[in-house]
Design an enzyme around this catalytic site. Structure first.
Site, PDB file in Angstrom:
ATOM      1  N   HIS A 113       0.858  -1.183   0.000  1.00  9.94           N
ATOM      2  CA  HIS A 113       0.000   0.000   0.000  1.00  9.94           C
ATOM      3  C   HIS A 113       0.897   1.237   0.000  1.00  9.94           C
ATOM      4  O   HIS A 113       1.875   1.311   0.739  1.00  9.94           O
ATOM      5  CB  HIS A 113      -0.909  -0.005   1.228  1.00  9.94           C
ATOM      6  CG  HIS A 113      -1.909   1.099   1.220  1.00  9.94           C
ATOM      7  ND1 HIS A 113      -2.687   1.388   0.118  1.00  9.94           N
ATOM      8  CD2 HIS A 113      -2.258   2.016   2.170  1.00  9.94           C
ATOM      9  CE1 HIS A 113      -3.475   2.414   0.403  1.00  9.94           C
ATOM     10  NE2 HIS A 113      -3.233   2.815   1.630  1.00  9.94           N
ATOM     11  N   HIS A 135      -3.145   9.069   1.319  1.00 10.68           N
ATOM     12  CA  HIS A 135      -3.128   7.878   0.476  1.00 10.68           C
ATOM     13  C   HIS A 135      -4.510   7.609  -0.098  1.00 10.68           C
ATOM     14  O   HIS A 135      -5.516   8.123   0.373  1.00 10.68           O
ATOM     15  CB  HIS A 135      -2.600   6.665   1.248  1.00 10.68           C
ATOM     16  CG  HIS A 135      -3.226   6.444   2.594  1.00 10.68           C
ATOM     17  ND1 HIS A 135      -3.899   5.288   2.931  1.00 10.68           N
ATOM     18  CD2 HIS A 135      -3.278   7.225   3.710  1.00 10.68           C
ATOM     19  CE1 HIS A 135      -4.325   5.356   4.175  1.00 10.68           C
ATOM     20  NE2 HIS A 135      -3.960   6.527   4.670  1.00 10.68           N
ATOM     21  N   CYS A 174      -3.521   2.728  -5.408  1.00  6.35           N
ATOM     22  CA  CYS A 174      -2.795   3.586  -4.476  1.00  6.35           C
ATOM     23  C   CYS A 174      -1.404   3.950  -4.980  1.00  6.35           C
ATOM     24  O   CYS A 174      -0.911   5.060  -4.746  1.00  6.35           O
ATOM     25  CB  CYS A 174      -2.696   2.920  -3.104  1.00  6.35           C
ATOM     26  SG  CYS A 174      -1.854   1.306  -3.115  1.00  6.35           S
TER      27      CYS A 174
END
Length: 253
Positions: free
Chosen positions: A30, A42, A154
């Protein structure tokens, strides 16, 4: 950081850094942009509520929700378990118990190939930190569109914040190195006629790995020719128009 690992200590972070943390036993990572003061911006699917590819694989493997469940919210961030899109959270929520890594920009082709795992570096160069933070904070307020595993995830978000570059065709994969590595691996296994040049296990492995490396390299943002610099204000305006058009089409149906 070493050649094979991009691990970094929190005290070494600078505002505008692109950071990531591995999830699900290193299956995927991530990504986000560190803004300073222990905060990260994010792009997330939250509790799996956004529409990605619509598959079981998409929902289970690639969803990235904050570390704290709704019945035990983070004392700094509160309950983010039902949010999606672009969010800001503390670095502990972002890491979700994982280690901290720094994504590298402007690496050489040799170093890029040594780091065989996708989603850790790129040949493309980063813009100055003030530009990176401007894009990240602007998208925090205005959104980055609908999450998609292979075209807008992401990592795509963080790379855009760092470079301002986006793929300019609708049929191409996004800028994510993780997605490119997956596609390269599939191509190396099933798509190339070069695998018929040898029958030995070692030969097949060498050919497959060579194809994988070449496919990763030509898919990197710093090499591709189907990308262009897009101002963040234009990006948000175009995204809003596309989503409005999509909503109108659905209503007509």
């Amino acid at each position: 950081m070493g050649v094979l690992s991009n691990k970094i200590h929190g005290e070494d972070l600078k505002p505008g850094d692109h950071i990531y943390s591995w999830r699900q036993a290193y299956i995927y990572a991530h990504h986000g942009i560190y803004t300073g003061d222990g905060k990260v911006i994010h792009f997330t699917r939250g509790a799996g509520q956004e529409i990605g590819t619509g598959t079981f694989f998409d929902r289970i493997i690639f969803s990235s929700s904050p570390a704290h469940p709704s019945d035990n919210p983070c004392p700094q961030c509160g309950d983010y378990s039902r949010l999606d899109g672009v969010i800001i959270s503390c670095i502990d929520c972002f890491l979700a118990g994982g280690n901290l890594y720094l994504f590298e920009y402007g690496v050489s082709p040799a170093l890029f190939l040594v780091k065989a795992r996708g989603g850790t570096c790129t040949l493309a160069t980063s813009d100055p930190p003030e530009d990176v933070l401007h894009r990240a904070t602007f998208l925090l307020q205005n959104g980055f569109g609908v999450y998609h595993v292979f075209k807008k995830n992401c990592e795509d978000f963080a790379i855009y914040c760092k470079t301002g570059l986006l793929v300019n065709t609708s049929i191409s994969m996004g800028c994510s190195g993780q997605a490119a590595s997956l596609a390269a691996a599939v191509s190396a296994i099933v798509s190339s006629p070069l695998r018929y040049l040898t029958t030995s296990c070692s030969g097949l492995a060498a050919v497959g790995y060579g194809i994988y490396c070449v496919n990763r390299l030509v898919s990197d943002l710093g090499v591709r020719r189907d990308v262009e610099k897009v101002p963040v204000e234009s990006l948000v305006a175009n995204t809003s128009l596309d989503e409005s058009s999509g909503a109108t089409d659905i209503a007509k149906e």
